[in-house]
Design an enzyme around this catalytic site. Structure first.
Site, PDB file in Angstrom:
ATOM      1  N   ASP A  11      27.447  47.825  64.663  1.00 18.84           N
ATOM      2  CA  ASP A  11      28.830  48.265  64.832  1.00 18.84           C
ATOM      3  C   ASP A  11      28.995  49.199  66.032  1.00 18.84           C
ATOM      4  O   ASP A  11      28.029  49.751  66.550  1.00 18.84           O
ATOM      5  CB  ASP A  11      29.299  49.010  63.573  1.00 18.84           C
ATOM      6  N   ASP A  12      30.253  49.379  66.428  1.00 16.42           N
ATOM      7  CA  ASP A  12      30.673  50.414  67.387  1.00 16.42           C
ATOM      8  C   ASP A  12      30.242  50.139  68.821  1.00 16.42           C
ATOM      9  O   ASP A  12      30.148  51.061  69.635  1.00 16.42           O
ATOM     10  CB  ASP A  12      30.160  51.801  66.967  1.00 16.42           C
ATOM     11  N   HIS A 130      36.541  49.354  61.758  1.00 10.64           N
ATOM     12  CA  HIS A 130      36.005  50.680  62.016  1.00 10.64           C
ATOM     13  C   HIS A 130      36.377  51.568  60.834  1.00 10.64           C
ATOM     14  O   HIS A 130      37.542  51.625  60.431  1.00 10.64           O
ATOM     15  CB  HIS A 130      36.619  51.212  63.311  1.00 10.64           C
TER      16      HIS A 130
END
Length: 284
Positions: A11-12, A130
């Site tokens: 992620d991210d 998110h």
């Protein structure tokens, strides 16, 4: 033991150069097969260009963001007086209290989908949220409908079975929202893995032993997604999402590098094989 599919998703991506590079190292080592992009991240373009060049076969998804930085569209109900998103907990509270309009959520989702296509040259292979915002009531119905309309049919269902008692109330709520979202997503024809893990192995919780325990709790699932957050430790003032400066405390701590160490551990393939897992994506 039958072979089960495992999607390991970082992620991210796009938040900062050091995070991007850590994810790229894991991808090139074959330890992740999926990446989720923050399209309003300050290093999204550079990161996606590098990922496509260095790891052309990897799955690329949208890390739908309604909690950090500045939106990509003109919206009012989902932002504060400064025009930025409200932050993780205030944003979730506002959504739960019905302060967000479905129209604003949809407008921003479509803007981020367009931005993703501009970055990658194609629509996302999958979608998640998110801070798990995509399963929060007031958001998830919009996400399911729009994802189905645009043909993004693989979505994250962050429902980790058998979480330890020490799990935070927020993550317990995430699992509850995910459980409720299962029927909403399925009704729109969206695919998701049967099992999920990452809530109990994130950051400093991550080790071969805790991963082994988490995998054992998902033993009956034919397909799994493992959410990970690798990256080199961030440097203050470098990166973030447009409208805010990063990195956050988690990014500046040892947590992401600990997840990198776990992913790159020579013992990891042995552990995954012992649990009957092979890298892949769910077919249904």
């Amino acid at each position: 033991m039958p072979v089960r599919s495992l999607r390991i998703c970082a992620d991210d991506f796009g938040y900062c150069g050091r995070r991007n590079e850590g994810i790229l190292v894991c991808a090139q080592a074959g330890r992740i097969n999926s990446v989720s992009v923050l399209v309003n991240g300050r290093m999204a373009k550079e990161g996606v260009d590098a990922l496509i060049q260095r790891c052309p076969g990897i799955l690329l998804g949208l890390h739908f963001n309604l909690t950090e930085g500045r939106p990509l569209s003109q919206v009012t109900s989902i932002v504060g007086a400064d025009g930025n998103f409200l932050g993780k907990f205030p944003a979730v509270s506002a959504a739960l209290e019905g302060k967000w309009t479905a129209g604003d959520v949809e407008t921003e989702l479509r803007a981020q989908l367009t931005a993703f296509k501009d970055l990658a040259g194609r629509p996302p292979d999958h979608l998640d949220g998110h801070n798990h915002i995509h399963v929060v009531p007031g958001v998830r119905d919009v996400v399911a409908r729009v994802a189905a309309e645009v043909g993004v049919d693989l979505i994250r269902l962050p429902l980790e079975h058998g979480l330890p008692d020490t799990t935070t109330d927020f993550l317990k709520s995430v699992c509850s929202w995910a459980r409720e979202s299962r029927e909403i997503f399925a009704a729109k024809g969206l695919r998701f893995t049967e099992g999920f893990l990452g809530l109990s192995t994130m950051g400093q919780l991550g080790s071969l032993s805790t991963l082994d325990e988490a995998l054992s709790r998902q033993a009956g699932c034919s397909s799994l997604e493992w959410m990970v957050h690798p990256g080199y430790r961030g440097i203050q003032g470098q990166g973030g999402c447009w409208g805010t400066e990063g990195p956050d405390d988690f990014g500046q701590s040892a947590s992401r590098e600990l997840e990198m160490d776990l992913l790159l551990s020579p013992e990891l393939p042995v552990l995954l094989e012992r649990h009957g897992l092979a890298m892949g994506i769910p077919t249904s």
